[in-house]
Design an enzyme around this catalytic site. Structure first.
Site, short mmCIF file in Angstrom:
data_model
loop_
_atom_site.label_atom_id
_atom_site.label_comp_id
_atom_site.label_asym_id
_atom_site.label_seq_id
_atom_site.Cartn_x
_atom_site.Cartn_y
_atom_site.Cartn_z
N SER A 132 107.63 -19.05 35.93
CA SER A 132 106.79 -17.89 36.19
C SER A 132 105.57 -18.35 36.97
O SER A 132 105.13 -19.51 36.84
CB SER A 132 106.34 -17.24 34.88
OG SER A 132 105.31 -16.29 35.11
N TYR A 146 102.18 -18.34 26.56
CA TYR A 146 103.19 -18.11 27.60
C TYR A 146 102.89 -18.98 28.82
O TYR A 146 103.78 -19.63 29.38
CB TYR A 146 103.21 -16.64 27.99
CG TYR A 146 104.24 -16.29 29.03
CD1 TYR A 146 105.59 -16.19 28.70
CD2 TYR A 146 103.87 -16.06 30.35
CE1 TYR A 146 106.54 -15.87 29.66
CE2 TYR A 146 104.81 -15.73 31.32
CZ TYR A 146 106.15 -15.64 30.97
OH TYR A 146 107.08 -15.32 31.93
#
Length: 246
Positions: A132, A146
């Site tokens: 990501s 995250y």
């Protein structure tokens, strides 16, 4: 690596980016093993694509071991599953932190460790880790857990690629930015600045296929504006983080 006839294990196939990735792989006539937590969407997609189903909660280590056994002789691993773990650190419960770490980081590392030897023995194979842009651009508006897992996954994959390249096993990273309709950004509903455009889900599937077929180190699925910000973030991460996510 040619995908036709190759056995591909895809995690996170029951939602989000899993479906467009599965469809892109199926178009190359790969033999898919679709894994995810939810049986119903997996079975629906598998019936359409002629794939196998392996229901698995990657946060459960016993289930992960069963998945590895059930997957059999895998030619390609696409580690796509991920959890957001939204919230600032004081608001995250320890169990939630552990779950995000298990799914986003430990599970793909363990899958790679267990599947690598047979690939090396056959002299071919490929692993794709879906990361990501949060792993490249730290943001005050993102979950710190995250962000940590995706940054760690990128580092792991880059080192693994160097260590595996003489063994016939390719390793790639696909790094999506904001994606329309699906994925972490779509679920969070964050507003983007004007210079950053969300990409189509199909672009991620195409990137995964391209990474495998051309054995590329990393493919960014993001607008030029976001790529430019990532270059700045590499030089001044604290500056970018303090001004993003507001």
């Amino acid at each position: 690596m040619e995908l036709e006839g190759k056995r591909v294990l895809l995690t996170g196939a029951s939602g989000g980016l899993g479906e467009p990735i599965a469809r892109a792989l199926a178009q190359r006539e790969a033999k898919l093993v679709l894994s995810g937590r939810r049986a119903e969407p997996l079975e629906t997609l598998a019936a359409e694509l002629g794939a196998e189903v392996a229901v698995c909660d990657l946060s459960n280590r016993a289930e992960l071991e069963r998945l590895i056994s059930a997957a059999g002789e895998v030619d390609v691993l696409v580690a796509n599953a991920g959890l957001l773990g939204a919230g600032t650190l004081p608001r995250l419960e320890p169990d939630e932190i552990d779950r995000v770490l298990e799914v986003n980081l430990r599970a793909p590392i363990q899958l790679a460790r267990r599947l690598m030897p047979s690939m090396v023995e056959r002299g071919q194979g490929h692993m794709v880790f879906v990361a990501s842009f949060t792993g490249k651009i730290p943001s005050a508006g993102e979950s710190p857990i995250y962000t940590a897992t995706k940054s760690g996954l990128r580092g792991f994959a880059h080192v693994l690629r160097v260590q595996s390249r003489r063994k016939g096993v390719g390793v790639s990273i696909v790094t999506p930015g904001p994606i329309r309709d699906v994925g972490m950004w779509a679920r969070g509903g964050q507003k983007l600045p004007g210079f950053i455009r969300p990409q189509a889900p199909e672009d991620v599937g195409k990137a995964v296929v391209k990474a495998i077929e051309q054995n590329l180190a990393e493919i960014d699925v993001a607008s030029l504006g976001l790529r430019a910000v990532s270059k700045l973030s590499a030089l001044a991460p604290a500056f970018v983080a303090s001004r993003s996510g507001r």
